[in-house]
Scaffold this motif. Sequence first.
Motif, PDB file in Angstrom:
ATOM      1  N   HIS A 126       3.866  -4.580   6.409  1.00  0.00           N
ATOM      2  CA  HIS A 126       2.682  -4.291   5.604  1.00  0.00           C
ATOM      3  C   HIS A 126       1.921  -3.128   6.235  1.00  0.00           C
ATOM      4  N   THR A 175       4.041  -6.051  11.200  1.00  0.00           N
ATOM      5  CA  THR A 175       5.462  -6.238  10.952  1.00  0.00           C
ATOM      6  C   THR A 175       5.999  -7.353  11.837  1.00  0.00           C
ATOM      7  N   LEU A 190       2.948   5.862  -1.168  1.00  0.00           N
ATOM      8  CA  LEU A 190       3.084   4.718  -0.265  1.00  0.00           C
ATOM      9  C   LEU A 190       1.823   3.855  -0.278  1.00  0.00           C
ATOM     10  N   THR A 191       2.000   2.540  -0.402  1.00  0.00           N
ATOM     11  CA  THR A 191       0.874   1.606  -0.309  1.00  0.00           C
ATOM     12  C   THR A 191       0.293   1.629   1.106  1.00  0.00           C
ATOM     13  N   ARG A 192      -1.020   1.860   1.201  1.00  0.00           N
ATOM     14  CA  ARG A 192      -1.659   1.940   2.519  1.00  0.00           C
ATOM     15  C   ARG A 192      -2.895   1.047   2.613  1.00  0.00           C
ATOM     16  N   SER A 241      -2.763  -2.674   2.269  1.00  0.00           N
ATOM     17  CA  SER A 241      -2.443  -4.103   2.275  1.00  0.00           C
ATOM     18  C   SER A 241      -3.492  -4.876   3.061  1.00  0.00           C
ATOM     19  N   ARG A 273       6.382  -8.849   2.400  1.00  0.00           N
ATOM     20  CA  ARG A 273       7.192  -7.827   1.733  1.00  0.00           C
ATOM     21  C   ARG A 273       7.316  -6.616   2.662  1.00  0.00           C
ATOM     22  N   ASN A 274       8.000  -5.601   2.174  1.00  0.00           N
ATOM     23  CA  ASN A 274       8.085  -4.331   2.879  1.00  0.00           C
ATOM     24  C   ASN A 274       7.417  -3.273   2.003  1.00  0.00           C
ATOM     25  N   ASP A 275       6.265  -2.789   2.429  1.00  0.00           N
ATOM     26  CA  ASP A 275       5.535  -1.811   1.627  1.00  0.00           C
ATOM     27  C   ASP A 275       6.279  -0.492   1.474  1.00  0.00           C
ATOM     28  N   CYS A 276       7.240  -0.232   2.344  1.00  0.00           N
ATOM     29  CA  CYS A 276       8.014   1.007   2.252  1.00  0.00           C
ATOM     30  C   CYS A 276       9.124   0.924   1.211  1.00  0.00           C
TER      31      CYS A 276
END
Length: 281
Positions: A17, A31, A185-187, A189, A203-206
Motif C-alpha cells: 500500500h 508492505t 499510481l494510487t498514493r 491509501s 492489495r498491491n497499489d502498483c
Amino acid sequence: MTPLVLPAPAKLNLMLHILGRRPDGYHELQTLFQFLEYGDELSFEPRGDGQIRLETALPGVDHDRNLIVRAARLLQAATGTTHGATIRLIKRLPLGGGIGGGSSDAATTLLGLDHLWGLDLGEDRLAALGLELGADVPVFVRGRAAFAEGVGERLTPVSPQEPWYLVAVPQVAVSTAEIFSAPELTRDSTPITVRSVLEQGGRNDCQPVVEQRYPEVRNALILLNKFVSARLTGTGGCVFGAFPDKAEADKVAAQLPDSLPRFVAKGSNVSSLHRTLQTLS
C-alpha cells in the motif's frame, strides 16, 4: 581455501500500500515481505590485494555498478578493511521481477563478507549500510518476514502462514522508477495495522499501473487467476498465487503455457541465508 557459498533468497511482497509521496521524492508505504526457498547463489573467496572482483557478468550491468560490487566496496569503506574478495554468482532471479534479486544479492554480500573478513559488524550496522544501497536490502539483512513501513526501512517481524507459491515470470523487466513516478499510481491509501494485514491481507497499489503498461504481466495474471487468486509482487513483473502444498502448486504450474516461465517454492519466515550462516557460527 574453500569458497564461502551462500544463498540469496527471493522475496514476495504479499501486499503493498502506498500512503503518500515524501518531499524527497520517495514514497511512504506499507508492505509485507516473506522469503522464498528459491534464489540466487553467491560464492566468496578472500583476496589479499584488496580488490573486489565479480567474476560473473550480468548483461547490461556494468561491473562497478552491480549491487554486489557496490555492497562489497561499501563494506570496505565503512570499516577500512584491506581485505578483498573474488565473488561468483549463480543467477536464477530475474532482473526487474519484483522478487528482490539485486537487493538480496547485496544483502548476501554484506553478510557474507562480514563473516569472511571477520568484521562482526552486527545486524543493525549491516542493515544501515544496506539501506544506502536500496530500500529492500535491510529486510534481507535482517532475514525475517516483516511488515515494513516508511520507505521500507521500519521493520516489524511477523509470522504469516508459510504456503507453497507458484511464481510466474513474464519476460519483461519492469522499471521500479517508472511505476513509482506514474501519475496514475494510487498514493493515498489509508494506513493499516500489522494485525489487520495478517488477518485480512491487502492489495498491491502498483498492480493496476503495471497491468496497464505491461501487457505480458496482465496476461500472466489472467492465466494464473483461472486457478488461484493471483497478485503482483512489488512493482513486478512476477506474479504469484498461494497453495496449501507443493503438489497443488505443481499441478497448476504444469497447466501454464511453455511461453510463461515459472517456478514453485515454499514460503519461509526465516531467510535461508540466515539459516546457512547460523550453521557456520
